[in-house]
Design an enzyme around this catalytic site. Structure first.
Site, PDB file in Angstrom:
ATOM      1  N   ASP A 197     -16.695-124.091 -14.696  1.00 15.31           N
ATOM      2  CA  ASP A 197     -16.092-122.745 -14.657  1.00 15.31           C
ATOM      3  C   ASP A 197     -15.785-122.394 -13.205  1.00 15.31           C
ATOM      4  O   ASP A 197     -15.986-121.270 -12.762  1.00 15.31           O
ATOM      5  CB  ASP A 197     -17.040-121.731 -15.286  1.00 15.31           C
ATOM      6  CG  ASP A 197     -16.374-120.362 -15.461  1.00 15.31           C
ATOM      7  OD1 ASP A 197     -15.142-120.299 -15.580  1.00 15.31           O
ATOM      8  OD2 ASP A 197     -17.097-119.338 -15.461  1.00 15.31           O
ATOM      9  N   ASP A 214     -23.118-119.526 -10.376  1.00 11.87           N
ATOM     10  CA  ASP A 214     -22.853-119.359 -11.813  1.00 11.87           C
ATOM     11  C   ASP A 214     -22.727-120.733 -12.491  1.00 11.87           C
ATOM     12  O   ASP A 214     -21.659-121.124 -12.958  1.00 11.87           O
ATOM     13  CB  ASP A 214     -21.577-118.525 -12.015  1.00 11.87           C
ATOM     14  CG  ASP A 214     -21.517-117.924 -13.421  1.00 11.87           C
ATOM     15  OD1 ASP A 214     -22.436-118.193 -14.213  1.00 11.87           O
ATOM     16  OD2 ASP A 214     -20.547-117.200 -13.721  1.00 11.87           O
TER      17      ASP A 214
HETATM   18  N1  LIG Z   1     -27.846-115.681  -6.234  1.00  8.08           N
HETATM   19  C1  LIG Z   1     -27.094-114.596  -6.073  1.00  8.08           C
HETATM   20  N2  LIG Z   1     -27.131-113.900  -4.927  1.00  8.08           N
HETATM   21  C2  LIG Z   1     -26.382-112.796  -4.749  1.00  8.08           C
HETATM   22  N3  LIG Z   1     -25.551-112.302  -5.676  1.00  8.08           N
HETATM   23  C3  LIG Z   1     -25.458-112.945  -6.843  1.00  8.08           C
HETATM   24  C4  LIG Z   1     -26.216-114.128  -7.103  1.00  8.08           C
HETATM   25  N4  LIG Z   1     -25.912-114.569  -8.349  1.00  8.08           N
HETATM   26  C5  LIG Z   1     -25.011-113.704  -8.834  1.00  8.08           C
HETATM   27  N5  LIG Z   1     -24.722-112.724  -7.942  1.00  8.08           N
HETATM   28  C6  LIG Z   1     -23.777-111.603  -8.109  1.00  8.08           C
HETATM   29  O1  LIG Z   1     -23.620-111.314  -9.482  1.00  8.08           O
HETATM   30  C7  LIG Z   1     -22.290-111.594  -9.919  1.00  8.08           C
HETATM   31  C8  LIG Z   1     -22.317-112.242 -11.296  1.00  8.08           C
HETATM   32  O2  LIG Z   1     -23.057-113.440 -11.261  1.00  8.08           O
HETATM   33  P1  LIG Z   1     -22.673-114.703 -12.112  1.00  8.08           P
HETATM   34  O3  LIG Z   1     -23.751-115.705 -11.931  1.00  8.08           O
HETATM   35  O4  LIG Z   1     -21.273-115.116 -11.801  1.00  8.08           O
HETATM   36  O5  LIG Z   1     -22.774-114.127 -13.576  1.00  8.08           O
HETATM   37  P2  LIG Z   1     -21.673-114.020 -14.745  1.00  8.08           P
HETATM   38  O6  LIG Z   1     -22.121-115.089 -15.688  1.00  8.08           O
HETATM   39  O7  LIG Z   1     -21.879-112.649 -15.257  1.00  8.08           O
HETATM   40  O8  LIG Z   1     -20.311-114.280 -14.167  1.00  8.08           O
HETATM   41  C9  LIG Z   1     -21.701-112.473  -8.844  1.00  8.08           C
HETATM   42  O9  LIG Z   1     -20.323-112.321  -8.745  1.00  8.08           O
HETATM   43  C10 LIG Z   1     -22.401-111.999  -7.596  1.00  8.08           C
HETATM   44  O10 LIG Z   1     -21.782-110.849  -7.077  1.00  8.08           O
HETATM   45 MG   LIG Z   2     -19.478-115.486 -12.736  1.00 12.67          MG
END
Ligand SMILES: Nc1ncnc2c1ncn2[C@@H]1O[C@H](COP(=O)(O)OP(=O)(O)O)[C@@H](O)[C@H]1O
Ligand SMILES: [Mg+2]
Length: 260
Positions: A197, A214
Site C-alpha cells: 500500500d 502503515d
Molecule cells: N509511528 C508513528 N509515529 C507518528 N505518527 C504516526 C505513526 N503511525 C501513524 N502515525 C500517524 O497516523 C496516521 C495514520 O497511520 P496509518 O498507520 O497510516 O494508519 P491507517 O491505516 O489509518 O492509514 C499517519 O498518517 C500518521 O500521521
Molecule cells: Mg495509512
C-alpha cells in the site's frame, strides 16, 4: 527500629506510593475519556501496558482513520510512542483483510471470526515492522502488540507526526527516490516483504529521510499477490516522483532491481 526494618518500611511506602500513583493514573478522569472510546477488552490491554510500564501516559489522538486510531503516548523514560488501535471492522475492511491474511503463511491457523482477524491484523503489522527493522528499512520500531493494540516508536516530535511526502515538499527528490528504492530492495530481499500500500500517504519525511509506515497489509514475498503488489507500489512511487521531475526507472526495470 533497626536500620533494616526502617529500610523495609521505606521501601513499602515507596511501593504503595507507586501503586497509588498508578491507580490514580488508571482511574482518574483519563479513564473516563478512555472508557468512552474503547471497549472493555481494549481497555484491559491498555491498562496491561500501563501496568507493565510499556506505556506511562496516553495523550490525545494523532490520527483517527476509518479502521484504526493512532494515539500519542510516552513511556517512563519520556520516549514518545505511537499507539495504533484497530477498532472498527466494516464488512469491506474484513473482506480486504482476508485476502492479505489468507496467502500469508505466518497466519495459517488464524480463525475467520472478526475478532481473530483484527487481532491477526495488528499482529501482522507488528511482525512486519519487526522484519523491516531487522532488515534496516527505516520504519517505526515496533515495541509491543496485544490483541488489537500496537505500540511503536513515534515518528515526529512533541506529539506532532512527521509530515508525509504528500504534505511536505522534498528538498532533494532524486535522493529520496533512490533511498526508497534501496528500502524496497531491503524490504523484499532481507525482510522478504512487499509493502502493498505504498504511496506518498504512507511515507513520512523525518530528519530529511523517508520513513515507510502503515505496514499492516504488507505480505511475504511468497504471497500469491506479492508480485502484483510490488509492481503497484513501484507504479505509485514512480507516479509521485516523476511529477516532481525525477527521471524515474521504468517499473519493470525497478521491479528487477528490487526483486531479482
Ligand atoms: N509511528 C508513528 N509515529 C507518528 N505518527 C504516526 C505513526 N503511525 C501513524 N502515525 C500517524 O497516523 C496516521 C495514520 O497511520 P496509518 O498507520 O497510516 O494508519 P491507517 O491505516 O489509518 O492509514 C499517519 O498518517 C500518521 O500521521
Ligand atoms: Mg495509512
Amino acid at each position: 527500629m533497626s536500620r533494616k526494618a526502617h529500610e523495609k518500611l521505606a521501601h513499602r511506602e515507596k511501593t504503595v506510593e507507586r501503586r497509588d500513583k498508578m491507580l490514580i493514573h488508571d482511574f482518574s478522569s483519563e479513564r473516563a475519556t478512555l472508557e468512552e472510546v474503547f471497549d472493555q477488552s481494549t481497555l484491559m490491554v491498555i491498562y496491561n501496558f500501563l501496568n507493565k510500564g510499556i506505556l506511562d501516559e496516553i495523550y490525545g489522538v494523532v490520527n483517527a482513520g476509518k479502521e484504526a486510531r493512532v494515539y500519542w503516548s510516552k513511556n517512563k523514560e519520556g520516549k514518545e510512542l505511537a499507539v495504533k488501535i484497530y477498532l472498527t471492522s466494516s464488512a469491506e475492511f474484513l473482506k480486504g483483510m482476508r485476502k492479505y491474511i489468507e496467502g500469508d503463511k505466518r497466519f495459517k491457523s488464524v480463525k475467520r471470526d472478526t475478532r481473530s482477524l483484527i487481532f491477526a491484523w495488528a499482529q501482522k503489522e507488528y511482525r512486519n515492522l519487526q522484519q523491516a527493522t531487522k532488515a534496516r528499512v527505516p520504519v517505526p520500531k515496533p515495541i509491543a502488540v496485544e490483541k488489537n493494540v500496537l505500540v511503536m516508536e513515534f515518528i515526529g516530535k512533541n506529539g506532532v507526526s512527521a509530515p508525509s511526502l504528500r504534505e511536505q515538499a522534498i528538498n532533494n527528490p532524486e535522493k529520496a527516490y533512490t533511498q526508497l528504492l534501496v528500502s524496497l530492495k531491503r524490504l523484499y530481499r532481507e525482510a522478504e516483504l512487499v509493502h502493498g500500500d505504498l504511496s506518498e500517504y504512507n511515507i513520512m519525511l523525518w530528519k530529511g529521510k523517508p520513513v515507510i509506515f502503515d505496514l499492516s497489509q504488507a505480505v511475504p514475498v511468497s504471497h500469491p499477490m506479492a508480485s502484483f503488489l510490488l509492481r503497484r507500489d513501484l507504479t505509485n512511487l514512480n507516479r509521485f516522483f516523476s511529477r516532481l521531475g525525477v527521471n524515474v526507472i521504468p517499473v519493470e526495470e525497478a521491479f528487477k532491481q528490487v526483486a531479482c
